[in-house]
Design a protein around this motif. Structure first.
Motif, PDB file in Angstrom:
ATOM      1  N   LEU A  87       0.830  -1.209   0.000  1.00  0.00           N
ATOM      2  CA  LEU A  87       0.000   0.000   0.000  1.00  0.00           C
ATOM      3  C   LEU A  87       0.866   1.262   0.000  1.00  0.00           C
ATOM      4  CD1 LEU A  87      -2.842  -1.051   2.467  1.00  0.00           C
ATOM      5  CD2 LEU A  87      -3.011  -0.766  -0.018  1.00  0.00           C
ATOM      6  N   ARG A  88       2.001   1.209   0.696  1.00  0.00           N
ATOM      7  CA  ARG A  88       2.915   2.362   0.660  1.00  0.00           C
ATOM      8  C   ARG A  88       3.496   2.549  -0.740  1.00  0.00           C
ATOM      9  NH1 ARG A  88       4.312   0.471   5.978  1.00  0.00           N
ATOM     10  NH2 ARG A  88       6.036  -0.755   5.124  1.00  0.00           N
ATOM     11  N   MET A  89       3.792   1.429  -1.416  1.00  0.00           N
ATOM     12  CA  MET A  89       4.288   1.508  -2.792  1.00  0.00           C
ATOM     13  C   MET A  89       3.219   2.112  -3.705  1.00  0.00           C
ATOM     14  SD  MET A  89       6.042  -2.290  -2.873  1.00  0.00           S
ATOM     15  CE  MET A  89       6.258  -2.336  -4.644  1.00  0.00           C
ATOM     16  N   LEU A  90       1.980   1.704  -3.514  1.00  0.00           N
ATOM     17  CA  LEU A  90       0.877   2.232  -4.323  1.00  0.00           C
ATOM     18  C   LEU A  90       0.648   3.710  -4.034  1.00  0.00           C
ATOM     19  CD1 LEU A  90      -1.445  -0.844  -3.888  1.00  0.00           C
ATOM     20  CD2 LEU A  90      -0.672   0.021  -6.113  1.00  0.00           C
ATOM     21  N   GLU A  91       0.833   4.110  -2.788  1.00  0.00           N
ATOM     22  CA  GLU A  91       0.698   5.528  -2.443  1.00  0.00           C
ATOM     23  C   GLU A  91       1.771   6.349  -3.147  1.00  0.00           C
ATOM     24  OE1 GLU A  91       0.056   8.198   1.573  1.00  0.00           O
ATOM     25  OE2 GLU A  91       1.628   6.655   1.597  1.00  0.00           O
ATOM     26  N   ALA A  92       2.992   5.810  -3.219  1.00  0.00           N
ATOM     27  CA  ALA A  92       4.087   6.524  -3.885  1.00  0.00           C
ATOM     28  C   ALA A  92       3.800   6.730  -5.364  1.00  0.00           C
ATOM     29  CB  ALA A  92       5.395   5.757  -3.700  1.00  0.00           C
ATOM     30  N   LYS A  93       3.003   5.832  -5.967  1.00  0.00           N
ATOM     31  CA  LYS A  93       2.632   5.948  -7.382  1.00  0.00           C
ATOM     32  C   LYS A  93       1.374   6.790  -7.584  1.00  0.00           C
ATOM     33  CE  LYS A  93       5.837   3.082  -8.684  1.00  0.00           C
ATOM     34  NZ  LYS A  93       7.062   3.637  -9.289  1.00  0.00           N
ATOM     35  N   GLY A  94       0.776   7.254  -6.490  1.00  0.00           N
ATOM     36  CA  GLY A  94      -0.439   8.046  -6.607  1.00  0.00           C
ATOM     37  C   GLY A  94      -1.687   7.218  -6.849  1.00  0.00           C
ATOM     38  N   VAL A  95      -1.581   5.891  -6.689  1.00  0.00           N
ATOM     39  CA  VAL A  95      -2.728   5.011  -6.955  1.00  0.00           C
ATOM     40  C   VAL A  95      -3.661   4.952  -5.757  1.00  0.00           C
ATOM     41  CG1 VAL A  95      -3.417   2.642  -7.535  1.00  0.00           C
ATOM     42  CG2 VAL A  95      -1.415   3.662  -8.630  1.00  0.00           C
ATOM     43  N   VAL A  96      -3.107   4.976  -4.554  1.00  0.00           N
ATOM     44  CA  VAL A  96      -3.937   5.001  -3.350  1.00  0.00           C
ATOM     45  C   VAL A  96      -3.518   6.184  -2.487  1.00  0.00           C
ATOM     46  CG1 VAL A  96      -4.126   2.466  -3.369  1.00  0.00           C
ATOM     47  CG2 VAL A  96      -2.469   3.565  -1.858  1.00  0.00           C
ATOM     48  N   ARG A  97      -4.402   6.547  -1.581  1.00  0.00           N
ATOM     49  CA  ARG A  97      -4.096   7.568  -0.585  1.00  0.00           C
ATOM     50  C   ARG A  97      -4.246   6.935   0.788  1.00  0.00           C
ATOM     51  NH1 ARG A  97      -6.923  11.539  -4.265  1.00  0.00           N
ATOM     52  NH2 ARG A  97      -5.186  12.611  -5.275  1.00  0.00           N
ATOM     53  N   ILE A  98      -3.308   7.213   1.666  1.00  0.00           N
ATOM     54  CA  ILE A  98      -3.350   6.683   3.031  1.00  0.00           C
ATOM     55  C   ILE A  98      -3.524   7.853   3.986  1.00  0.00           C
ATOM     56  CG2 ILE A  98      -2.116   5.371   4.791  1.00  0.00           C
ATOM     57  CD1 ILE A  98      -0.618   3.930   2.570  1.00  0.00           C
TER      58      ILE A  98
ATOM     59  N   SER B 240      -6.988  16.281 -15.305  1.00  0.00           N
ATOM     60  CA  SER B 240      -5.679  16.910 -15.489  1.00  0.00           C
ATOM     61  C   SER B 240      -4.564  16.043 -14.915  1.00  0.00           C
ATOM     62  CB  SER B 240      -5.655  18.299 -14.840  1.00  0.00           C
ATOM     63  OG  SER B 240      -5.872  18.213 -13.445  1.00  0.00           O
ATOM     64  N   GLU B 241      -4.832  15.351 -13.804  1.00  0.00           N
ATOM     65  CA  GLU B 241      -3.826  14.460 -13.217  1.00  0.00           C
ATOM     66  C   GLU B 241      -3.589  13.239 -14.102  1.00  0.00           C
ATOM     67  OE1 GLU B 241      -4.287  15.129  -8.420  1.00  0.00           O
ATOM     68  OE2 GLU B 241      -5.873  14.044  -9.482  1.00  0.00           O
ATOM     69  N   ILE B 242      -4.662  12.730 -14.703  1.00  0.00           N
ATOM     70  CA  ILE B 242      -4.518  11.600 -15.619  1.00  0.00           C
ATOM     71  C   ILE B 242      -3.685  12.011 -16.829  1.00  0.00           C
ATOM     72  CG2 ILE B 242      -5.772  10.108 -17.232  1.00  0.00           C
ATOM     73  CD1 ILE B 242      -8.063  10.071 -15.181  1.00  0.00           C
ATOM     74  N   VAL B 243      -3.998  13.172 -17.400  1.00  0.00           N
ATOM     75  CA  VAL B 243      -3.256  13.661 -18.565  1.00  0.00           C
ATOM     76  C   VAL B 243      -1.786  13.817 -18.219  1.00  0.00           C
ATOM     77  CG1 VAL B 243      -2.925  15.645 -20.088  1.00  0.00           C
ATOM     78  CG2 VAL B 243      -5.229  14.788 -19.650  1.00  0.00           C
ATOM     79  N   GLU B 244      -1.501  14.365 -17.061  1.00  0.00           N
ATOM     80  CA  GLU B 244      -0.104  14.581 -16.670  1.00  0.00           C
ATOM     81  C   GLU B 244       0.650  13.262 -16.539  1.00  0.00           C
ATOM     82  OE1 GLU B 244       2.409  17.186 -13.410  1.00  0.00           O
ATOM     83  OE2 GLU B 244       0.536  16.249 -12.762  1.00  0.00           O
ATOM     84  N   SER B 245       0.026  12.259 -15.907  1.00  0.00           N
ATOM     85  CA  SER B 245       0.708  10.981 -15.704  1.00  0.00           C
ATOM     86  C   SER B 245       0.985  10.285 -17.037  1.00  0.00           C
ATOM     87  CB  SER B 245      -0.117  10.073 -14.784  1.00  0.00           C
ATOM     88  OG  SER B 245      -1.335   9.681 -15.389  1.00  0.00           O
ATOM     89  N   VAL B 246       0.028  10.359 -17.955  1.00  0.00           N
ATOM     90  CA  VAL B 246       0.219   9.723 -19.268  1.00  0.00           C
ATOM     91  C   VAL B 246       1.231  10.510 -20.103  1.00  0.00           C
ATOM     92  CG1 VAL B 246      -0.901   9.046 -21.426  1.00  0.00           C
ATOM     93  CG2 VAL B 246      -2.053   8.641 -19.251  1.00  0.00           C
ATOM     94  N   ASP B 247       1.204  11.840 -19.990  1.00  0.00           N
ATOM     95  CA  ASP B 247       2.166  12.663 -20.726  1.00  0.00           C
ATOM     96  C   ASP B 247       3.604  12.350 -20.307  1.00  0.00           C
ATOM     97  OD1 ASP B 247       0.332  13.932 -22.314  1.00  0.00           O
ATOM     98  OD2 ASP B 247       0.282  15.794 -21.157  1.00  0.00           O
TER      99      ASP B 247
ATOM    100  N   ALA C 127       3.950   1.825 -13.866  1.00  0.00           N
ATOM    101  CA  ALA C 127       3.356   0.984 -12.834  1.00  0.00           C
ATOM    102  C   ALA C 127       2.100   1.587 -12.217  1.00  0.00           C
ATOM    103  CB  ALA C 127       4.393   0.711 -11.736  1.00  0.00           C
ATOM    104  N   GLY C 128       1.858   2.864 -12.426  1.00  0.00           N
ATOM    105  CA  GLY C 128       0.716   3.525 -11.816  1.00  0.00           C
ATOM    106  C   GLY C 128      -0.486   3.630 -12.722  1.00  0.00           C
ATOM    107  N   TRP C 129      -1.064   4.832 -12.815  1.00  0.00           N
ATOM    108  CA  TRP C 129      -2.303   5.047 -13.559  1.00  0.00           C
ATOM    109  C   TRP C 129      -2.194   4.754 -15.051  1.00  0.00           C
ATOM    110  CZ3 TRP C 129      -6.950   5.094 -11.684  1.00  0.00           C
ATOM    111  CH2 TRP C 129      -7.123   5.380 -10.331  1.00  0.00           C
ATOM    112  N   PRO C 130      -1.048   5.017 -15.721  1.00  0.00           N
ATOM    113  CA  PRO C 130      -0.990   4.639 -17.147  1.00  0.00           C
ATOM    114  C   PRO C 130      -1.290   3.164 -17.376  1.00  0.00           C
ATOM    115  CG  PRO C 130       0.792   6.142 -16.645  1.00  0.00           C
ATOM    116  CD  PRO C 130       0.141   5.794 -15.315  1.00  0.00           C
TER     117      PRO C 130
END
Length: 232
Positions: free
Chosen positions: A67-78, A92-99, A173-176
């Motif tokens: 879960l800490r690894m996922l938080e670092a990728k912005g996938v989860v919030r703790i 806008s966050e999705i666009v930034e991560s894919v860009d 590894a994250g949202w893309p």
């Protein structure tokens, strides 16, 4: 006596005497991403540690690490007192991560155009040809996306830059990775993607790094635009 609530996967909780297989935090990390993609977990929904521990047959220690690894990728919030939940991503966050992922892949494509060996170019061609074959099939969007990742990995490896390869793996590894399959939900979209990959391969063979970089960005942006239309 109260009945135990069944976990989301429908499997009964592991008994204390059951043998636990060795599962690393990275396996749980990837497993949670798959669950989010399959919409077992939705944006904003809590992810309970014990539920994941039961699902993967582990103690809560590796779950917390994942879960800490996922938080670092912005996938989860703790959050304190609330625990982990799936992050809500704005457009806008999705666009930034894919860009970011697109820019790194563009650099890899540009370098591959100059550095790829004949054997590597042949392997890339085979990977791209498989995309063309699958575009008209009834393949699941996720499976087609996986094949684009495999073709892309061949391009990245042909750039001969371990640092760049590590950066791309980290970003993907994250949202893309979660959203990527939404770009291939119809044959028309898969054909369009396969056509651009074909042109990317042509540019690599011709040593035209600038064109290869532009197409590398386009294959990411096309998928992203479709994902935003569908919504997550």
């Amino acid at each position: 006596m109260k009945a135990k609530r069944a976990p989301k996967n429908g499997k009964p909780p592991m008994s204390s005497g059951a043998k636990r297989t060795r599962v690393a935090a990275t396996d749980i990390f990837r497993g949670v991403i798959r669950l989010i993609h399959k919409r077992v977990y939705h944006p904003g929904e809590r992810i309970r540690e014990q539920e994941l521990a039961d699902r993967f047959g582990v103690s809560r220690g590796p779950v917390r690490e994942a879960l800490r690894m996922l938080e670092a990728k912005g996938v989860v919030r703790i959050e304190p007192m609330r625990g982990a939940s799936v992050a809500r991503m704005s457009d806008s966050e999705i666009v930034e991560s894919v860009d970011i992922a697109a820019a790194l892949f563009a650099l890899a494509a540009e370098q591959a155009a100059a550095r790829a060996t004949p054997e590597e170019r042949t392997a890339i061609r085979k990977g791209i040809a498989k995309l063309a074959e699958l575009a008209d099939s009834d393949i699941a969007p996720r499976d087609f996306f996986v094949e684009t990742i495999r073709a892309g990995q061949l391009v990245v490896e042909s750039a001969h830059s371990p640092q760049l390869q590590a950066m791309i793996a980290d970003v993907r590894a994250g949202w893309p990775n979660i959203l990527g399959a939404l770009g291939f939900t119809s044959r028309r979209l898969r054909r369009r993607a396969a056509d651009k990959w074909q042109r990317l391969g042509d540019a690599l063979d011709a040593g035209r790094g600038g064109i290869a970089a532009r197409l590398a960005v386009e294959v990411h942006q096309d998928a992203m635009r479709q994902a935003l239309k569908i919504g997550f």
